[in-house]
Design an enzyme around this catalytic site. Structure first.
Site, PDB file in Angstrom:
ATOM      1  CB  CYS A  59      -3.030   3.991  -5.587  1.00  0.00           C
ATOM      2  SG  CYS A  59      -4.337   3.137  -4.655  1.00  0.00           S
TER       3      CYS A  59
ATOM      4  CB  CYS B  97      -0.862  -0.032   1.257  1.00  0.00           C
ATOM      5  SG  CYS B  97      -1.879   1.433   1.496  1.00  0.00           S
TER       6      CYS B  97
END
Ligand code: DGL
Length: 281
Positions: free
Chosen positions: A192, A82
């Site tokens: 992302c 992440c």
């Protein structure tokens, strides 16, 4: 658990991977290919996704909880899959944990190293673009001014529902990328881990609204290679040929019955490799 086979020692404990939600599955697709003997435990913090509009303190606390959860499951290494959690928590996690910690990061380096007259778009969560770790990374690029950061709220929420269709993101992409209409864009960084799942939608939008090559970059393959190096260097490799190799166990802070099928579906999607610009999609 360390098994001996001749002179070689193997470590068959799993590798832990976490993300705010399903995004880390885009990393895992690469890790499964590059580390076929390893087994993985995945933790999606789906109940708290998205992280991208939260404060640094909140993201740090959530990332520490996720890491603790996996460490208690007995992982031999941890992957922060992440970008947002990396930006807010990687230093704290590395300081605190005894297992090696590997993390994804926006792939602006390869994008900036490829020469061109156009700009590089860096699409990520709002938090990633604002936090000091990413800002420092950007300042190390040969020409930081070439990079345009775009905080793309809204995409993660849809991917979390399992929505990834090519035409399902035009409204968000137009709202975020409309200001750059017609611009020459050499590269687009998917900063992302949720975004590689909608790479076809981003690429389609880019070809219709920008000039330039619009080549896509993400940090997943590089991170999987880094994980492979770390596992090898620390003597943590799993035994080759074991039936456990490639197994992924899924845990979530959300509703397991509804989350696991979406996770498995995303994990099974082939990695998108776009054709050259000239062939319109
Ligand atoms: N997948 C995450 C990332 O790579 C975060 C998404 C979110 O929760 O906002 O940044």
């Amino acid at each position: 658990m360390t098994l001996k086979k001749g002179k070689t020692e193997y470590d068959n404990r799993p590798i832990g991977v976490f993300d705010s939600g399903f995004g880390g599955a885009s990393f895992l697709r690469n890790a499964l290919r590059l580390l076929p003997n390893e087994r993985f435990i995945y933790y999606g913090d789906n109940a708290n996704a998205p992280y991208g509009d939260r404060t640094e303190e909140e993201i740090l606390r959530l990332a520490e909880n996720a890491a603790d959860y996996l460490v208690h499951k007995g992982v031999k290494a941890l992957v922060v899959a992440c970008n947002t959690a990396t930006s807010a928590a990687i230093n704290a996690l590395r300081e605190k944990l005894e297992v090696p910690v590997v993390s994804v990061e926006p792939a602006i380096k390869p994008a900036c190293e490829r020469e061109g007259d156009g700009r590089v778009l860096m699409l990520a969560t709002a938090a990633t673009t604002k936090l000091s770790r990413y800002r420092a990374l950007k300042m190390r690029m040969p020409d930081p001014e070439r990079v345009i950061d775009v905080g793309c709220s809204g995409i993660v929420e849809r991917v979390e529902k399992g929505v990834i269709e090519k035409d399902a993101f035009d409204d968000i992409l137009w709202a975020k990328l409309g200001p750059y209409e017609g611009m020459r864009i050499d590269g687009i960084v998917l900063g992302c881990t949720h975004f590689p799942f909608i790479a076809p939608a981003i690429r389609r939008y880019a070809l219709n609204h920008f000039t330039g090559e619009c080549r896509l970059y993400d940090g997943n393959e590089g991170t999987a290679k880094q994980l492979r190096r770390v596992i090898k260097a620390r003597g943590l490799e799993a035994e080759p040929g074991s039936a456990e190799g490639g197994r992924v166990t899924f845990f979530t802070s959300g509703d397991e019955a509804s989350c696991e099928p979406i996770f498995r579906m995303l994990l099974s999607i082939p990695i998108y490799r776009p054709r050259a610009r000239k062939e319109k999609e």
